[in-house]
Design an enzyme around this catalytic site. Structure first.
Site, PDB file in Angstrom:
ATOM      1  N   GLY A  52       0.902  -1.141   0.000  1.00 17.65           N
ATOM      2  CA  GLY A  52       0.000   0.000   0.000  1.00 17.65           C
ATOM      3  C   GLY A  52       0.933   1.180   0.000  1.00 17.65           C
ATOM      4  O   GLY A  52       2.066   1.051   0.438  1.00 17.65           O
ATOM      5  N   CYS A  53       0.490   2.333  -0.484  1.00 18.68           N
ATOM      6  CA  CYS A  53       1.455   3.432  -0.568  1.00 18.68           C
ATOM      7  C   CYS A  53       1.714   3.999   0.811  1.00 18.68           C
ATOM      8  O   CYS A  53       2.719   4.631   1.068  1.00 18.68           O
ATOM      9  CB  CYS A  53       1.011   4.426  -1.623  1.00 18.68           C
ATOM     10  SG  CYS A  53       1.042   6.139  -1.266  1.00 18.68           S
ATOM     11  N   GLN A  54       0.834   3.732   1.779  1.00 16.64           N
ATOM     12  CA  GLN A  54       0.987   4.348   3.099  1.00 16.64           C
ATOM     13  C   GLN A  54       1.551   3.419   4.160  1.00 16.64           C
ATOM     14  O   GLN A  54       2.426   3.774   4.922  1.00 16.64           O
ATOM     15  CB  GLN A  54      -0.369   4.859   3.566  1.00 16.64           C
ATOM     16  CG  GLN A  54      -0.925   5.879   2.638  1.00 16.64           C
ATOM     17  CD  GLN A  54      -1.445   7.064   3.391  1.00 16.64           C
ATOM     18  OE1 GLN A  54      -0.966   7.413   4.451  1.00 16.64           O
ATOM     19  NE2 GLN A  54      -2.464   7.697   2.846  1.00 16.64           N
ATOM     20  N   SER A 120      -5.137   3.492   1.000  1.00 19.37           N
ATOM     21  CA  SER A 120      -4.000   2.780   0.405  1.00 19.37           C
ATOM     22  C   SER A 120      -3.020   2.277   1.455  1.00 19.37           C
ATOM     23  O   SER A 120      -1.841   2.573   1.466  1.00 19.37           O
ATOM     24  CB  SER A 120      -3.360   3.642  -0.676  1.00 19.37           C
ATOM     25  OG  SER A 120      -2.122   4.104  -0.404  1.00 19.37           O
TER      26      SER A 120
END
Ligand SMILES: Cc1ncc(COP(=O)(O)O)c(C=O)c1O
Lengths: 140, 406
Positions: A52-54, A120
């Protein structure tokens, strides 16, 4: 007899119902996330990583006596808290029950936004992946 | 500023909203800025009284809409201090502006073993189009390194320049670190080697004066939505001589003079690059945004945002364990930071519940996160309509985060 997914979901909702305030709910979630050893370090590898981007999530699954046993971890504490709830609900269940699990408790305890695509954080993909594992084990 | 902060804020209706029952604090201006009433009204006015296709019908509405659209082009020419209105091409945003140059200039003039230079602090939009081009052409991508404070290594850049270098694609301001890159000296050095320069102005437009003739850059792109205008409209400035030398971008209506099945001849600048029905409504609303910025004064905006930056930086520095990523001597009001070892996702979740919009994650800047060895940051990006009281609220939220994850 082990508890059904539904029973566990009800239990979790009841635990969170004690807290009226969002801050207290998060504090409870943080406690859950902080102290649970979730995954054997040998499984914390790239191939078990859900991007996930986070925040990142590692998920491992194996079959034991007709039930799927999950273990997982994340680098973010809140994500870990939610993961441990998901594992509590889905681990040690049969593939059929996992695939059919409604997982309404996330919404009921006010954490729905963490499962939205805009976060995300890997959680949505984690739920999907858990159900995929169930399907894969079932068809073996 | 001539106007009081109350007057300014009253022009931005969205700012008076609440989030989770608390007054909204909007600190995500680097992602997109909010829109003043004049911009919102321009959109509905357009569809209420002006809507028609441009440059085509010789009827009353079409003539008026075409005039309004072309007026905005001239407005942008003046905003960027470009020499000619036909050097202004409308695009969907910075991303499309960069892709346009990569697909036309790049495809025609960049070949095997040629080199393109970018920097370590580019947005993915100014990395990926060049990677794709390099892959297609067998060209090489070179990267200017960044120092720990977020400034670029100019000496290293000079060493990257060589006879194979064709293009430098460089950001004006880093969307993650806030660094203002002294692009002028990069442009001068590049030009001495005959290298063209594209500047990504997404985070600079509306925050500082931009003079493309003084900079002497060959291309400059920005997005309307980050400059108080609507989403879906952006700008590419290009020097006339390069735009003329470049092949068209997309084919279709508007971009041709004559079409036969044997051969079509392309329209003149800038229409050669604007195939199809353009985004007239958003262009006109962008014109309103630039008018609004002009009335406030870009120098006044810059001054006010600098005050906000200084206040935020000072308040953050007072908190033990705060790590600011990006401490260049020249910065815009973008501050990336981490609170101790707390994961940005955790911090962001709690800050959000305080009604404060910050961004957490890698900010479309994965290489920077890897460079600084962090999983992401919390980014507060301020605009002139933000206040010191709002900054105080962020500081309170940070204190709470520290308590919760202690
Ligand atoms: C420096 C920079 N370049 C390019 C972009 C891409 O802009 P857009 O998404 O509007 O095309 C952004 C947006 O975040 C940016 O900050």
């Amino acid at each position: 007899m082990s508890k059904t997914v539904e029973d566990i979901e009800k239990e979790i909702v009841a635990e969170f119902d004690i807290y009226d305030d969002w801050l207290d709910r998060y504090n409870y979630l943080i406690e859950i996330g902080k102290y649970l050893p979730l995954i054997d370090p040998t499984y914390k590898i790239e191939s078990n990583l859900i991007h996930g981007c986070q925040s990142r999530v590692w998920l491992h699954a194996e079959m034991q006596d007709g039930r799927v046993v999950f273990s997982a971890d994340s680098d973010a504490v809140i994500t870990r808290g939610i993961i441990s709830l998901l594992i509590r609900a889905l681990s040690n269940q049969t593939p059929d029950d996992i695939m059919a699990a409604p997982l309404k408790f996330i919404t009921l305890i006010g954490l729905k936004e963490h499962l939205s695509p805009s976060r995300s954080n890997g959680l949505i993909s984690m739920v999907k992946q858990m159900k995929f594992y169930a399907l894969a084990f079932k068809s073996k | 500023m001539k106007l009081s902060i109350e007057q300014i804020r009253s022009e931005f209706p969205i700012l008076s909203q609440t989030a989770y029952g608390k007054p909204l604090v909007y600190f995500d201006n680097a992602a997109t800025t909010q829109k003043p009433v004049c911009v919102i009204k321009a959109l509905s006015d357009y569809y209420t009284s002006l809507n028609s296709n441009v440059h085509r019908g010789a009827h009353y509405l079409s003539i008026k809409a075409s005039e309004a659209y072309e007026n905005v082009r001239r407005q942008i020419q003046h905003f960027l201090h470009a020499g000619y209105a036909h050097e202004i091409v409308f695009t969907r945003g910075t991303t499309e502006s960069i892709n346009l140059v990569a697909a036309t200039y790049g495809r025609k003039f960049i070949g095997v073993a040629d080199e393109i230079i970018i920097s370590h602090i580019e947005h993915h939009s100014n990395i990926v189009p060049w990677q794709m081009l390099c892959e297609e052409k067998g060209a090489k991508l070179k990267v200017i390194p960044v120092f720990d404070n977020g400034e670029l290594d100019f000496e290293a850049f000079l060493n990257l320049l060589n006879e194979r270098t064709r293009l430098l694609a460089l950001t004006h301001v880093s969307n993650t670190l806030g660094t203002i890159v002294p692009v002028q000296k990069y442009i001068e050095a590049a030009h001495q080697c005959g290298v063209l320069v594209l500047i990504d102005g997404a985070q600079a437009a509306a925050h500082m004066k931009i003079d493309v003739q003084e900079l002497d850059c060959d291309f400059y792109g920005f997005s309307g939505h980050k400059a108080y205008g609507p989403m879906g409209i952006g700008v590419l400035y290009g020097k006339e001589k390069w735009l003329n030398a470049m092949p068209p971008y997309q084919g279709g209506g508007e971009m041709i003079l004559n079409v036969s099945f044997e051969k079509s001849t392309y329209n003149e600048l800038p229409y050669k690059f604007e195939a199809g029905t353009p985004n007239v409504a958003d262009a006109i609303a962008l014109g309103k945004a630039l008018e609004y910025i002009g009335e406030l004064g870009v120098d006044q905006i810059e001054k006010r945002e600098k005050e906000l930056l200084d206040y935020l930086t000072q308040r953050l520095t007072e908190i033990p364990d705060i790590r600011i990523i990006g401490t260049a001597s020249e910065k815009t009001s973008i501050v990336s930071f981490l609170i101790g070892e707390i994961h940005p996702y955790d911090a962001g979740t709690i800050i959000d519940r305080f009604g404060i919009a910050v961004r957490t994650g890698n900010h479309c800047n994965q290489p920077i996160m890897d460079r600084f060895g962090v999983p992401g940051t919390i980014r507060a990006s301020l605009a002139f309509y933000n206040t010191t009281e709002e900054i105080d609220r962020l500081i309170e939220a940070i204190e709470k985060v520290k308590q919760m994850f202690a």
